[in-house]
Design a protein around this motif. Structure first.
Motif, PDB file in Angstrom:
ATOM      1  N   LEU A  24      17.665  -4.402  21.552  1.00 19.82           N
ATOM      2  CA  LEU A  24      16.236  -4.711  21.633  1.00 19.82           C
ATOM      3  C   LEU A  24      15.968  -5.908  22.555  1.00 19.82           C
ATOM      4  O   LEU A  24      14.953  -5.939  23.257  1.00 19.82           O
ATOM      5  CB  LEU A  24      15.666  -4.964  20.238  1.00 19.82           C
ATOM      6  CG  LEU A  24      15.578  -3.731  19.341  1.00 19.82           C
ATOM      7  CD1 LEU A  24      15.304  -4.137  17.896  1.00 19.82           C
ATOM      8  CD2 LEU A  24      14.531  -2.755  19.848  1.00 19.82           C
ATOM      9  N   TRP A  27      15.765  -4.680  26.018  1.00 17.90           N
ATOM     10  CA  TRP A  27      14.736  -3.676  26.293  1.00 17.90           C
ATOM     11  C   TRP A  27      13.716  -4.249  27.294  1.00 17.90           C
ATOM     12  O   TRP A  27      13.318  -5.405  27.175  1.00 17.90           O
ATOM     13  CB  TRP A  27      14.046  -3.284  24.985  1.00 17.90           C
ATOM     14  CG  TRP A  27      13.136  -2.102  25.129  1.00 17.90           C
ATOM     15  CD1 TRP A  27      11.782  -2.121  25.089  1.00 17.90           C
ATOM     16  CD2 TRP A  27      13.522  -0.750  25.346  1.00 17.90           C
ATOM     17  NE1 TRP A  27      11.295  -0.860  25.276  1.00 17.90           N
ATOM     18  CE2 TRP A  27      12.345   0.010  25.434  1.00 17.90           C
ATOM     19  CE3 TRP A  27      14.749  -0.110  25.488  1.00 17.90           C
ATOM     20  CZ2 TRP A  27      12.356   1.379  25.645  1.00 17.90           C
ATOM     21  CZ3 TRP A  27      14.756   1.259  25.697  1.00 17.90           C
ATOM     22  CH2 TRP A  27      13.574   1.991  25.774  1.00 17.90           C
ATOM     23  N   ARG A  32       7.700  -2.979  25.759  1.00 22.67           N
ATOM     24  CA  ARG A  32       7.773  -3.498  24.384  1.00 22.67           C
ATOM     25  C   ARG A  32       6.475  -3.203  23.643  1.00 22.67           C
ATOM     26  O   ARG A  32       5.660  -4.064  23.388  1.00 22.67           O
ATOM     27  CB  ARG A  32       8.092  -4.991  24.405  1.00 22.67           C
ATOM     28  CG  ARG A  32       9.502  -5.234  24.911  1.00 22.67           C
ATOM     29  CD  ARG A  32       9.903  -6.683  24.855  1.00 22.67           C
ATOM     30  NE  ARG A  32      11.274  -6.810  25.344  1.00 22.67           N
ATOM     31  CZ  ARG A  32      11.943  -7.932  25.367  1.00 22.67           C
ATOM     32  NH1 ARG A  32      11.396  -9.054  24.933  1.00 22.67           N
ATOM     33  NH2 ARG A  32      13.178  -7.956  25.830  1.00 22.67           N
ATOM     34  N   TYR A  36       8.553  -0.892  19.401  1.00 19.17           N
ATOM     35  CA  TYR A  36       9.549  -1.940  19.673  1.00 19.17           C
ATOM     36  C   TYR A  36       9.377  -3.086  18.683  1.00 19.17           C
ATOM     37  O   TYR A  36      10.338  -3.545  18.074  1.00 19.17           O
ATOM     38  CB  TYR A  36       9.386  -2.452  21.116  1.00 19.17           C
ATOM     39  CG  TYR A  36      10.144  -3.736  21.371  1.00 19.17           C
ATOM     40  CD1 TYR A  36      11.481  -3.698  21.746  1.00 19.17           C
ATOM     41  CD2 TYR A  36       9.538  -4.983  21.207  1.00 19.17           C
ATOM     42  CE1 TYR A  36      12.187  -4.871  21.967  1.00 19.17           C
ATOM     43  CE2 TYR A  36      10.236  -6.153  21.422  1.00 19.17           C
ATOM     44  CZ  TYR A  36      11.563  -6.091  21.801  1.00 19.17           C
ATOM     45  OH  TYR A  36      12.262  -7.244  22.001  1.00 19.17           O
ATOM     46  N   LEU A  40      12.016  -4.450  15.938  1.00 16.15           N
ATOM     47  CA  LEU A  40      12.449  -5.845  16.020  1.00 16.15           C
ATOM     48  C   LEU A  40      12.187  -6.575  14.701  1.00 16.15           C
ATOM     49  O   LEU A  40      13.055  -7.303  14.203  1.00 16.15           O
ATOM     50  CB  LEU A  40      11.736  -6.548  17.170  1.00 16.15           C
ATOM     51  CG  LEU A  40      12.207  -7.957  17.499  1.00 16.15           C
ATOM     52  CD1 LEU A  40      13.656  -7.939  18.000  1.00 16.15           C
ATOM     53  CD2 LEU A  40      11.297  -8.581  18.551  1.00 16.15           C
ATOM     54  N   CYS A  43      14.714  -5.318  12.048  1.00 13.26           N
ATOM     55  CA  CYS A  43      16.054  -5.878  12.262  1.00 13.26           C
ATOM     56  C   CYS A  43      16.088  -7.362  11.915  1.00 13.26           C
ATOM     57  O   CYS A  43      17.062  -7.851  11.343  1.00 13.26           O
ATOM     58  CB  CYS A  43      16.502  -5.640  13.703  1.00 13.26           C
ATOM     59  SG  CYS A  43      16.874  -3.913  14.057  1.00 13.26           S
ATOM     60  N   PHE A  60      15.072   1.342  13.694  1.00 14.63           N
ATOM     61  CA  PHE A  60      15.570   1.296  15.062  1.00 14.63           C
ATOM     62  C   PHE A  60      15.735   2.713  15.619  1.00 14.63           C
ATOM     63  O   PHE A  60      15.378   2.981  16.768  1.00 14.63           O
ATOM     64  CB  PHE A  60      16.896   0.539  15.139  1.00 14.63           C
ATOM     65  CG  PHE A  60      17.485   0.546  16.517  1.00 14.63           C
ATOM     66  CD1 PHE A  60      17.045  -0.368  17.473  1.00 14.63           C
ATOM     67  CD2 PHE A  60      18.432   1.484  16.895  1.00 14.63           C
ATOM     68  CE1 PHE A  60      17.555  -0.346  18.770  1.00 14.63           C
ATOM     69  CE2 PHE A  60      18.941   1.517  18.182  1.00 14.63           C
ATOM     70  CZ  PHE A  60      18.505   0.601  19.116  1.00 14.63           C
ATOM     71  N   PHE A  63      12.442   4.057  16.622  1.00 13.82           N
ATOM     72  CA  PHE A  63      12.062   3.443  17.898  1.00 13.82           C
ATOM     73  C   PHE A  63      12.770   4.154  19.053  1.00 13.82           C
ATOM     74  O   PHE A  63      12.137   4.533  20.049  1.00 13.82           O
ATOM     75  CB  PHE A  63      12.425   1.951  17.889  1.00 13.82           C
ATOM     76  CG  PHE A  63      12.671   1.363  19.241  1.00 13.82           C
ATOM     77  CD1 PHE A  63      11.617   1.032  20.067  1.00 13.82           C
ATOM     78  CD2 PHE A  63      13.966   1.157  19.694  1.00 13.82           C
ATOM     79  CE1 PHE A  63      11.842   0.500  21.340  1.00 13.82           C
ATOM     80  CE2 PHE A  63      14.204   0.625  20.946  1.00 13.82           C
ATOM     81  CZ  PHE A  63      13.141   0.300  21.770  1.00 13.82           C
TER      82      PHE A  63
END
Length: 82
Positions: A24, A27, A32, A36, A40, A43, A60, A63
């Motif tokens: 990420l 990325w 974003r 995203y 994020l 996580c 994730f 995503f």
């Protein structure tokens, strides 16, 4: 759970929340979008022990699927727990 993703033509395996966070961070800034930010946040929550790692990796994977960076796998799809 291993999530195969591709970025800039390079395929990699995401096996841990740390792997997902690293991906990420790399990325592209101009891509974003909300998915995203959701991945994020998930996580980050897992890293802070506020969410299960499996749930963060599921976010994730969602995503990666939405961004069309998910690489098809031969592994069977396991049903999600309720």
């Amino acid at each position: 759970m291993v999530i195969k993703v591709s970025l800039n033509g390079v395929t990699e395996d995401i096996e841990t929340v740390s792997d997902a966070m690293d991906f990420l961070q790399r990325w592209p800034v101009d891509r974003r979008w909300p998915a995203y930010r959701t991945a994020l946040k998930a996580c980050g929550a897992a890293s802070a022990a506020q969410m299960a790692d499996q749930d963060a990796l599921t976010a994730f994977a969602a995503f990666a699927c939405l961004m069309e960076t998910l690489v098809a796998s031969d592994a069977p799809v396991l049903p999600m727990e309720a």
